[in-house]
Design an enzyme around this catalytic site. Structure first.
Site, PDB file in Angstrom:
ATOM      1  N   GLU A 248     -13.431  61.476   3.693  1.00 33.83           N
ATOM      2  CA  GLU A 248     -14.895  61.439   4.177  1.00 33.83           C
ATOM      3  C   GLU A 248     -15.563  62.343   2.827  1.00 33.83           C
ATOM      4  O   GLU A 248     -15.234  63.329   2.861  1.00 33.83           O
ATOM      5  CB  GLU A 248     -15.060  62.131   5.356  1.00 33.83           C
ATOM      6  CG  GLU A 248     -16.522  61.760   6.086  1.00 33.83           C
ATOM      7  CD  GLU A 248     -17.480  62.862   5.693  1.00 33.83           C
ATOM      8  OE1 GLU A 248     -18.242  62.567   4.584  1.00 33.83           O
ATOM      9  OE2 GLU A 248     -17.510  64.022   6.199  1.00 33.83           O
ATOM     10  N   CYS A 282     -23.451  66.119   4.341  1.00 34.98           N
ATOM     11  CA  CYS A 282     -23.139  65.174   3.652  1.00 34.98           C
ATOM     12  C   CYS A 282     -24.012  63.903   4.205  1.00 34.98           C
ATOM     13  O   CYS A 282     -24.396  62.769   3.432  1.00 34.98           O
ATOM     14  CB  CYS A 282     -21.544  64.646   3.493  1.00 34.98           C
ATOM     15  SG  CYS A 282     -20.959  64.620   5.277  1.00 34.98           S
TER      16      CYS A 282
END
Length: 473
Positions: A248, A282
């Site tokens: 990720e 993010c």
């Protein structure tokens, strides 16, 4: 607070006795001194996880489920303790810390339920000559690497599915935020997780010692959350041993406001998308593309909303924006804003760094040019950078003009917004809302934002391997 390594069921200092400072970014004081993990400590953690793997894999799914459910209950009972640790070492606001604590503990509850529902298959082959059995078994010792921005949620989002699947684990948190990880690990210890099943190390130097653990044949899984640059290096490291990876990675999320959008809804969602965790996410909206027809009104409403955000220590629960994780992060954000102004953007609000602590005011820039540095860099701070557009097709092209593809946001009339959402190159798209994260939903990106998915029923599959067994019909 716990400041030691956790290896084979015991808290212990590092073998060489050294420690590093954990800093409160609100006042730059030393919160704690955490143990440094040497190469020997890291190898001991791998040994402990490998020794515990057979028995943990053989543990009944219901038993693993109950242990995770117990951990969820402990975190529920101690949620304010959980949040305060994050505030002190990460700097985030109290509301952000409580939000993360609530989100983080839900992964233990979700995967407690998934542990007993691992799917398989049994069917007759098309030729009728055999029965096809598809079984799933734990992949094995799993190295879990987590970042500083969500120290609780990223730890539980990896630990919970790994443990539910029957994998033993080695957790390597960011050095900025090891205390939260240590607290989560201790909760699992108190819940009754056996020795060796969960281990925690903070290696220094990080890169070479992580590589040394990956090189051990016992380690069969790496799950990493962090920057794309580090992710690339780890993928290279995993290639030699063909270690399964889940990644990720970075994001550069666009937020598009279409003509006809309901602006109060758009501003409310944009505030969440931009300001959650102070922009250090993010999934944070990084580039705002606002249509000409609504641009000026959106800017005024957003400016008014951001001006009301109180900045200060998360220990004061009235503050909505805490500190960035470090002075270095604060200065990076300040440099991006200064660079945007040099590139022709207008500073509409904010742009101020604190003299004490790692605070940076909520900031809004207009007149930003697509392709300028601030639109191609993950800001990781409370900065709203607005690009004006007059053609929806052009907005979609600009939104997709990035190597990243984690998250995107669209605000507008629902049918038009969904049509745009389908054209965006992102693993997740929010339509007329500012947050999508949910333990029941698959989290992950496309392009250089990652590999695999976390959460949902897909999350546990990342820690399982399929085995096909053929039986005579």
């Amino acid at each position: 607070m716990i400041t030691d390594l956790f290896i084979d069921g015991e808290w212990r200092p590092g073998s060489d006795g050294t420690r590093f400072d954990v800093i409160d970014p609100a006042d730059l004081s030393v919160v704690a001194q955490f143990a440094v993990a040497s190469e020997q400590d890291c190898m001991d953690a791998v040994d402990a996880a490998a020794a515990a793997q057979p028995s943990w894999a053989a543990t009944a799914p219901r038993e693993r489920s109950e242990l995770l459910r117990t951990a969820y209950q402990i975190l529920t009972d101690e949620v304010e303790v959980f949040a305060e640790i994050m505030v002190r070492e990460n700097g985030k606001s109290w509301s952000d810390a409580m939000g993360e604590a609530g989100y983080a503990k839900e992964f233990f509850r979700w995967f407690a339920e998934e542990a007993v529902r691992v799917p398989g298959d049994y069917r007759l082959s098309p030729a009728g000559d055999k029965r096809i059995i598809v079984d799933r078994s734990p992949i094995g010792v799993s190295l879990l690497i987590t970042p500083w921005n969500f120290p609780a949620a990223m730890a539980t989002r990896k630990l919970a599915p790994a443990l539910a699947a029957g994998c033993t684990t080695i957790l390597k948190p960011a050095r900025e935020t090891p205390l939260t990880a240590a607290y989560v690990v201790d909760v699992l210890r108190r819940a009754g997780v056996p020795a060796g099943v969960v281990n925690l190390v903070t290696p220094v130097p990080t890169g070479p010692l992580v590589k040394a653990m990956i090189d051990r044949p016992e380690v069969r899984k790496l799950s990493f959350t962090g920057s794309t640059e580090v992710g690339r290096d780890l993928l290279h490291a995993c290639a030699d041993s063909i270690v399964s990876t889940s990644m990720e990675l970075g994001g550069n999320a666009p937020l598009i406001v279409l003509p006809g959008a309901d602006l109060p809804t758009a501003v409310e969602g944009a505030l969440l998308a931009k300001m959650r965790n102070g922009g250090s996410a993010c999934t944070a909206a990084n580039r705002f593309y606002v249509h000409d027809s609504v641009h000026d009104e959106f800017v005024e409403l957003m400016t008014d909303a951001l001006a009301k955000v109180k900045v200060g220590s998360g220990l004061d629960r009235a503050n909505g924006l805490g500190a960035l994780v470090s002075v270095a992060e604060r200065d990076k954000v300040a440099a991006l804003v200064a660079g945007a102004v040099d590139d022709g953007a207008t500073l509409k609000l904010g742009g101020n760094a604190s003299e004490q602590g790692a605070f940076y005011d909520a900031t809004l820039l207009t007149g930003v040019t697509h392709g300028s540095t601030i639109t191609t860099t993950e800001i990781f701070g409370p900065v709203t950078a607005i690009v004006r557009f007059d053609d929806v097709d052009a907005a979609v092209r600009m939104a997709n003009d990035t190597e990243y593809g984690l998250m995107a946001y669209v605000f507008g009339e629902e049918r038009a917004a969904v049509a745009v959402a389908r054209r965006l190159e992102a693993g997740m798209v929010a339509v007329n809302r500012g947050v999508v994260s949910d333990p029941a939903a698959p989290f992950g990106g496309v392009k250089q934002s990652g590999l695999g998915r976390e959460g949902s029923s897909e999350g546990i599959l990342e820690f399982l391997e399929e085995k096909y067994i053929a039986l005579t019909a």
